[in-house]
Design a protein around this motif. Structure first.
Motif, PDB file in Angstrom:
ATOM      1  N   MET A   1       0.839  -1.205   0.000  1.00 30.90           N
ATOM      2  CA  MET A   1       0.000   0.000   0.000  1.00 30.90           C
ATOM      3  C   MET A   1       0.864   1.240   0.000  1.00 30.90           C
ATOM      4  SD  MET A   1      -2.910   1.076   2.766  1.00 30.90           S
ATOM      5  CE  MET A   1      -3.716   2.662   2.653  1.00 30.90           C
ATOM      6  N   SER A   2       0.537   2.157  -0.846  1.00 28.82           N
ATOM      7  CA  SER A   2       1.335   3.372  -0.966  1.00 28.82           C
ATOM      8  C   SER A   2       1.149   4.243   0.264  1.00 28.82           C
ATOM      9  CB  SER A   2       0.915   4.145  -2.229  1.00 28.82           C
ATOM     10  OG  SER A   2       1.573   5.386  -2.264  1.00 28.82           O
ATOM     11  N   GLY A   3       2.203   4.904   0.688  1.00 29.57           N
ATOM     12  CA  GLY A   3       2.143   5.793   1.848  1.00 29.57           C
ATOM     13  C   GLY A   3       1.621   7.171   1.498  1.00 29.57           C
ATOM     14  N   LYS A   4       1.421   7.441   0.206  1.00 29.49           N
ATOM     15  CA  LYS A   4       0.970   8.755  -0.208  1.00 29.49           C
ATOM     16  C   LYS A   4      -0.515   8.946   0.110  1.00 29.49           C
ATOM     17  CE  LYS A   4       4.297   9.438  -3.937  1.00 29.49           C
ATOM     18  NZ  LYS A   4       4.471   9.717  -5.381  1.00 29.49           N
ATOM     19  N   ARG A   5      -0.860  10.127   0.511  1.00 33.34           N
ATOM     20  CA  ARG A   5      -2.257  10.454   0.818  1.00 33.34           C
ATOM     21  C   ARG A   5      -3.035  10.645  -0.475  1.00 33.34           C
ATOM     22  NH1 ARG A   5      -4.112  15.660   4.432  1.00 33.34           N
ATOM     23  NH2 ARG A   5      -6.367  15.230   4.416  1.00 33.34           N
ATOM     24  N   LYS A   6      -4.209   9.981  -0.553  1.00 30.83           N
ATOM     25  CA  LYS A   6      -5.032  10.098  -1.759  1.00 30.83           C
ATOM     26  C   LYS A   6      -5.722  11.451  -1.804  1.00 30.83           C
ATOM     27  CE  LYS A   6      -5.984   5.158  -2.286  1.00 30.83           C
ATOM     28  NZ  LYS A   6      -7.038   4.137  -2.400  1.00 30.83           N
ATOM     29  N   ARG A   7      -5.869  11.976  -3.020  1.00 29.62           N
ATOM     30  CA  ARG A   7      -6.565  13.246  -3.218  1.00 29.62           C
ATOM     31  C   ARG A   7      -7.796  13.008  -4.087  1.00 29.62           C
ATOM     32  NH1 ARG A   7      -3.938  17.706  -1.603  1.00 29.62           N
ATOM     33  NH2 ARG A   7      -1.727  17.506  -1.031  1.00 29.62           N
ATOM     34  N   TYR A   8      -8.923  13.609  -3.684  1.00 33.24           N
ATOM     35  CA  TYR A   8     -10.178  13.434  -4.399  1.00 33.24           C
ATOM     36  C   TYR A   8     -10.692  14.805  -4.847  1.00 33.24           C
ATOM     37  CZ  TYR A   8      -9.945   8.985  -1.899  1.00 33.24           C
ATOM     38  OH  TYR A   8      -9.538   7.775  -1.388  1.00 33.24           O
ATOM     39  N   ASP A   9     -11.196  14.874  -6.085  1.00 34.32           N
ATOM     40  CA  ASP A   9     -11.732  16.147  -6.555  1.00 34.32           C
ATOM     41  C   ASP A   9     -13.143  16.359  -6.013  1.00 34.32           C
ATOM     42  OD1 ASP A   9     -13.326  14.447  -8.005  1.00 34.32           O
ATOM     43  OD2 ASP A   9     -12.300  14.790  -9.922  1.00 34.32           O
ATOM     44  N   GLU A  10     -13.658  17.568  -6.222  1.00 31.70           N
ATOM     45  CA  GLU A  10     -14.971  17.941  -5.692  1.00 31.70           C
ATOM     46  C   GLU A  10     -16.094  17.047  -6.262  1.00 31.70           C
ATOM     47  OE1 GLU A  10     -15.761  20.336  -3.382  1.00 31.70           O
ATOM     48  OE2 GLU A  10     -13.574  20.299  -3.046  1.00 31.70           O
ATOM     49  N   GLU A  11     -15.963  16.710  -7.527  1.00 30.77           N
ATOM     50  CA  GLU A  11     -16.990  15.884  -8.167  1.00 30.77           C
ATOM     51  C   GLU A  11     -17.098  14.524  -7.495  1.00 30.77           C
ATOM     52  OE1 GLU A  11     -20.122  15.482 -10.751  1.00 30.77           O
ATOM     53  OE2 GLU A  11     -18.836  17.252 -10.453  1.00 30.77           O
ATOM     54  N   PHE A  12     -15.957  13.913  -7.185  1.00 29.52           N
ATOM     55  CA  PHE A  12     -15.951  12.616  -6.513  1.00 29.52           C
ATOM     56  C   PHE A  12     -16.598  12.722  -5.138  1.00 29.52           C
ATOM     57  CE2 PHE A  12     -14.143   9.393  -3.757  1.00 29.52           C
ATOM     58  CZ  PHE A  12     -14.189   8.243  -4.533  1.00 29.52           C
ATOM     59  N   LYS A  13     -16.288  13.769  -4.395  1.00 34.18           N
ATOM     60  CA  LYS A  13     -16.840  13.942  -3.055  1.00 34.18           C
ATOM     61  C   LYS A  13     -18.366  14.084  -3.100  1.00 34.18           C
ATOM     62  CE  LYS A  13     -12.659  16.286  -1.380  1.00 34.18           C
ATOM     63  NZ  LYS A  13     -12.107  17.571  -0.893  1.00 34.18           N
ATOM     64  N   LYS A  14     -18.840  14.907  -4.046  1.00 33.64           N
ATOM     65  CA  LYS A  14     -20.303  15.104  -4.163  1.00 33.64           C
ATOM     66  C   LYS A  14     -21.005  13.790  -4.501  1.00 33.64           C
ATOM     67  CE  LYS A  14     -20.011  19.926  -5.698  1.00 33.64           C
ATOM     68  NZ  LYS A  14     -20.254  20.856  -6.809  1.00 33.64           N
ATOM     69  N   ASN A  15     -20.455  13.053  -5.444  1.00 35.46           N
ATOM     70  CA  ASN A  15     -21.065  11.781  -5.844  1.00 35.46           C
ATOM     71  C   ASN A  15     -21.039  10.778  -4.698  1.00 35.46           C
ATOM     72  OD1 ASN A  15     -21.717  12.641  -8.439  1.00 35.46           O
ATOM     73  ND2 ASN A  15     -19.711  12.009  -9.262  1.00 35.46           N
ATOM     74  N   ALA A  16     -19.955  10.791  -3.926  1.00 33.06           N
ATOM     75  CA  ALA A  16     -19.870   9.872  -2.781  1.00 33.06           C
ATOM     76  C   ALA A  16     -20.938  10.200  -1.752  1.00 33.06           C
ATOM     77  CB  ALA A  16     -18.474   9.970  -2.164  1.00 33.06           C
ATOM     78  N   VAL A  17     -21.155  11.496  -1.506  1.00 32.49           N
ATOM     79  CA  VAL A  17     -22.174  11.913  -0.530  1.00 32.49           C
ATOM     80  C   VAL A  17     -23.574  11.520  -1.026  1.00 32.49           C
ATOM     81  CG1 VAL A  17     -23.268  13.924   0.535  1.00 32.49           C
ATOM     82  CG2 VAL A  17     -20.763  13.749   0.459  1.00 32.49           C
TER      83      VAL A  17
END
Length: 385
Positions: A1-17
């Motif tokens: 597993m990569s140690g880097k923090r994942k970044r999510y765009d606004e569109e992904f966040k809205k769809n997840a909600v």
């Protein structure tokens, strides 16, 4: 597993909600499916509603962040205003220097706040850096010349050497740089014990032939004297014969005894190494070694006239006095010679390896004695031809 923090765009966040509200699955299950943390998904639900629009909480959070940023900007401007108040009427160069000395805020913020040209500041900074680089290069040249002289050159001789190598040199500038670098000539004052015993040479037979004489060329007048070199094995005595005009040491000899043989051997060596013209003058003080019958007979046999300093007038033989003063300051003082051989090696290295061939003199146009003599003889041969 990569140690880097994942970044999510606004569109992904809205769809997840929206998915979390529409699905029958639990928040934990949806978060696992989307490979995001459960706490992260809850945080997104605070910012976005079921339709994907921002909630009141998100709006307040953004307003709060904007206010914090505005407060920080106002605080920074207040601090900058306090610091730059004395500069309101100063010239741009002073303001540029102030900006460079206050790196707590970026140069971009300073030039914007002070309403000055950023390109002007950048151009000034480049000129300043270029100047400092040139100064560093120049200082390195000065240090190199100083080190090559074994710490004997002062600002005057360093200037001469710089000009010889094709660089401009100001005495004031060179002196300032040497002071900043802590480069100080090893020349110092030190009282010397006189070796001259002239009690038996006070008659009129000891004529001074060089008084009021116009000395015009090399080998017209030779100067000789004896000095001592202290070693842990006892005193070593050094006799030298030098040409007055060029300053070159024609010959030197060392011995553990200060006898007339030391002078005679030094004169013989000078005659073997150089073509000394007849009737040239051999000048010395009235020491018993120089007034001895052995030395007088030797000089008469090679048709060299003998001249003596006046009683109590060491300045009459300033040529040799000056040479020994330089030798003691540059090669003897601050050193301890453990053996006679060590002292002889050091004196040979100084005279033959440095003084004659490398040590420049102002009166010779910043040339070494050997270099000046070679140049003079070359010019003389051309004029004869």
């Amino acid at each position: 597993m990569s140690g880097k923090r994942k970044r999510y765009d606004e569109e992904f966040k809205k769809n997840a909600v929206k998915l979390s509200y529409a699905s029958v699955k639990t928040i934990r299950e949806i978060a696992s499916d989307l490979d995001v943390g459960e706490a992260v998904l809850y945080r997104w639900r605070q910012k976005y509603g079921p339709d994907g629009n921002k909630t009141r909480y998100a709006t307040l959070e953004e307003e709060n962040r904007a206010l914090q940023l505005e407060n920080a900007e106002l605080k920074m401007e207040r601090d900058m205003l306090k610091k730059q108040r004395p500069l309101l009427c100063e010239k741009p160069k002073v303001i540029y220097g102030f900006i460079e000395n206050h790196p707590e805020y970026s140069a971009a913020k300073w030039v914007k706040f002070m309403n000055i040209s950023r390109s002007g500041y950048c151009a000034w900074k480049k000129r300043k850096d270029d100047k400092e680089k040139k100064e560093k290069t120049y200082a390195d040249k000065i240090k190199k010349i100083f080190d090559e002289s074994n710490g004997t050159y002062g600002p005057d001789r360093v200037c001469g050497e710089l000009r010889k190598r094709g660089f401009t040199a100001s005495y004031k500038r060179v002196r300032s740089i040497m002071e900043n670098l802590g480069l100080r000539s090893i020349h110092c004052q030190r009282r010397q014990r006189s070796l001259t015993d002239s009690r038996k040479a006070r008659g009129d037979d000891y004529e001074n032939l060089v008084k009021d004489l116009e000395i015009t060329g090399p080998f017209q007048v030779l100067s000789s004297d004896i000095s001592y070199i202290r070693t842990t094995e006892g005193f070593e005595y050094l006799c030298q014969v030098k040409d007055v005009v060029s300053g070159i040491v024609l010959a030197h000899k060392m011995s553990d005894r200060m006898k007339e043989e030391l002078v005679a051997e030094t004169v013989k060596l000078a005659v073997r190494r150089h073509r000394l013209p007849e009737d040239c003058i051999f000048h010395s003080d009235r020491g018993s070694q120089f007034t001895s019958d052995m030395v007088k007979t030797l000089l008469n046999s090679i048709k060299i006239r003998q001249s003596f300093s006046r009683v109590g007038k060491p300045g009459d033989n300033a040529w040799s006095e000056s040479f020994f003063a330089n030798l003691k300051k540059e090669a003897v003082h601050w050193r301890t010679f453990r053996t006679r051989l060590e002292a002889r090696d050091a004196i040979f290295a100084y005279i033959e390896g440095f003084y004659n061939s490398q040590r420049i003199q102002k009166r010779l146009g910043y040339m070494s004695p050997a270099g000046w003599l070679k140049h003079h003889l070359h010019l003389s041969s051309l004029s004869v031809a």
